[in-house]
Design an enzyme around this catalytic site. Structure first.
Site: not given
Length: 461
Positions: A96, A98, A106, A153, A236, A238
């Site tokens: 996409y 960004d 992935t 990231h 999560r 990040h």
């Protein structure tokens, strides 16, 4: 031992001949839309909450770089959905736009080996798209050398039962220190103390210890609370402070060291490295890998010592032991055989390359950028490491070998009844089926009828 699911999201630097920064968003959108491989356009944004903070609140808005805000003032873009132009690929990955950069996320992976291979496949994905546009160039790096930074990231899924304070204590030191073995290297500086060369491309843009922001006032430890899974069970991590790596060993160690720290935290064996000023330490290590880091009180340590302390712990998992031993060997090589060290570490290979070409600052920056060109015919990384394995483009067109949520997501693309996809769910018309990141989905098989697929999915969920 708790297994840790991981994924990487890489924003690519993008240059198009005879086009300027004012065209970047529309050009990146066009590139993503031109991806020629098999893909579906049906991302489900309902479950995305980037403003939630792990510390228990939701911010009103995320910080925006004031220079970017001035540049974008008065411009009219299409809707967010149109601009992002999400594509779900046949391997369960996401491609996409960004903020004007093509981004490849992935498939989620259990193993580091699969994670690295899928990350490399992402290079092939963006290159596929770039080759549809004359004059397009893509760089797997983190800076345009004009004050803008874009991210590489990492996402690690851990049980919600791991307390926030223990998570920070475990991970923050390794995020600061790991650039010693996985920094991408950078000519010069764009903020802070001047230098000719540094280990990390992100160091100049890190200003906070922790925050929920990603585009401005960037932190070492990102506190975004968006698990892309059942929030009662999962958290999560990040990570936004790492570099994008060309060398697969650097990528392997980047994620592997965080997994080591998380495993120690989950086993309640967290090592204590209370830095008095983590942001300053991050920048100082980038400029001098041997610098002493001031800890709270009157003690000092080094990045080498922090990494060794984590790698010298005992782990039950063979892959984690391999990470630890590989890292310890590399740390020794940095002192005894720098040529061997440089075969596995981007910043070292880049520094050796630049030492051979020399030149004025502008030409060195050009060589730096060329190191990150993802085209194997032109990128200098591929010249520096001619024996390195090229990205496996075939991985883009088949489901992942690991039976993660990504495997199910990839198979779901074969059914016309599929109407929307997110990291944590599939939607068929009005019927939303959650995807459990902790399951292996052994009942789901390729070639099933739609009814069989849904039945198997519900059994495994």
């Amino acid at each position: 031992m708790t297994k840790i699911l991981c994924g990487l999201e890489t924003e690519y630097g993008f240059y198009l001949e005879e086009r300027g920064a004012e065209n970047q968003i529309e050009d990146a959108t066009a590139l993503v839309r031109n991806y020629p491989g098999e893909r579906r356009v049906l991302w489900d944004y309902r479950f995305e909450h980037p403003r939630r903070d792990m510390r228990g609140y939701t911010v009103g808005q995320l910080s925006i770089d004031p220079e970017d805000a001035k540049f974008d003032a008065g411009r009219v873009h299409a809707s967010d959905v149109e601009v992002r132009s999400d594509r779900v690929l046949q391997n369960g990955a996401r491609l996409y736009n960004d903020h004007g950069h093509p981004e490849y996320a992935t498939p989620e992976c259990w193993s580091l080996e699969q994670l690295v291979r899928q990350d490399q496949a992402g290079q092939a994905a963006v290159l596929r798209a770039a080759r549809t546009i004359s004059g397009a160039k893509l760089y797997k790096n983190n800076t345009d050398f004009h004050g803008a930074s874009y991210g590489s990231h990492e996402s690690y899924l851990v049980p919600r039962s791991l307390p926030f304070d223990r998570l920070v204590k475990a991970v923050l030191p390794i995020l600061v220190a790991r650039q010693l073995v996985c920094g991408a290297g950078k000519v010069g500086s764009e903020s802070g103390a001047k230098c000719d060369f540094q280990l990390s491309q992100r160091a100049d843009f890190i200003t906070e210890i922790m925050s929920v922001d990603t585009l401005y006032r960037r932190p070492i430890f990102n506190t975004r609370d968006e698990p892309h899974a059942d929030s009662a069970q999962w958290r999560r991590l990040h990570v936004i402070s790492g570099d994008a790596n060309m060398n697969p060993t650097s990528t392997y160690l980047k994620a592997g060291l965080v997994k080591l720290a998380l495993t120690l935290a989950l086993d309640n064996r967290t090592l204590d490295w209370p830095m008095s000023d983590p942001v300053r330490a991050f920048r100082e290590i980038s400029r001098n890998p041997n610098v002493s880091i001031h800890l709270e009180g009157s003690t000092w340590t080094t990045a080498d010592h922090i990494i060794r302390s984590i790698c010298e712990a005992q782990f039950e998992d063979n892959e984690l032991n391999h990470v630890a031993q590989s890292c310890l060997t590399l740390l020794d090589c940095r002192q005894t055989d720098f040529d061997l060290f440089a075969r596995s570490v981007d910043w070292a290979a880049k520094r050796q390359m630049l030492d051979q070409v020399r030149g004025d600052p502008a030409s060195l920056v050009a060589y730096d950028l060329a190191y990150h060109d993802v085209d194997p015919q032109e990128g200098l990384y591929f010249a520096v490491d001619p024996d390195g394995e090229l990205p496996d483009e075939s991985l883009l067109d088949q489901p992942p070998v690991e039976r993660t949520r990504a495997f199910v997501r990839a198979l779901a693309l074969n059914y016309r009844e599929l109407t929307a996809v997110s990291w944590g769910s599939l939607r068929f018309g009005e019927d939303t089926i959650p995807l459990d990141p902790g399951r292996n989905y052994l009942s789901v098989q390729d070639g099933m009828s739609f009814a069989e697929f849904k039945d198997a999915l519900r059994r495994d969920s």
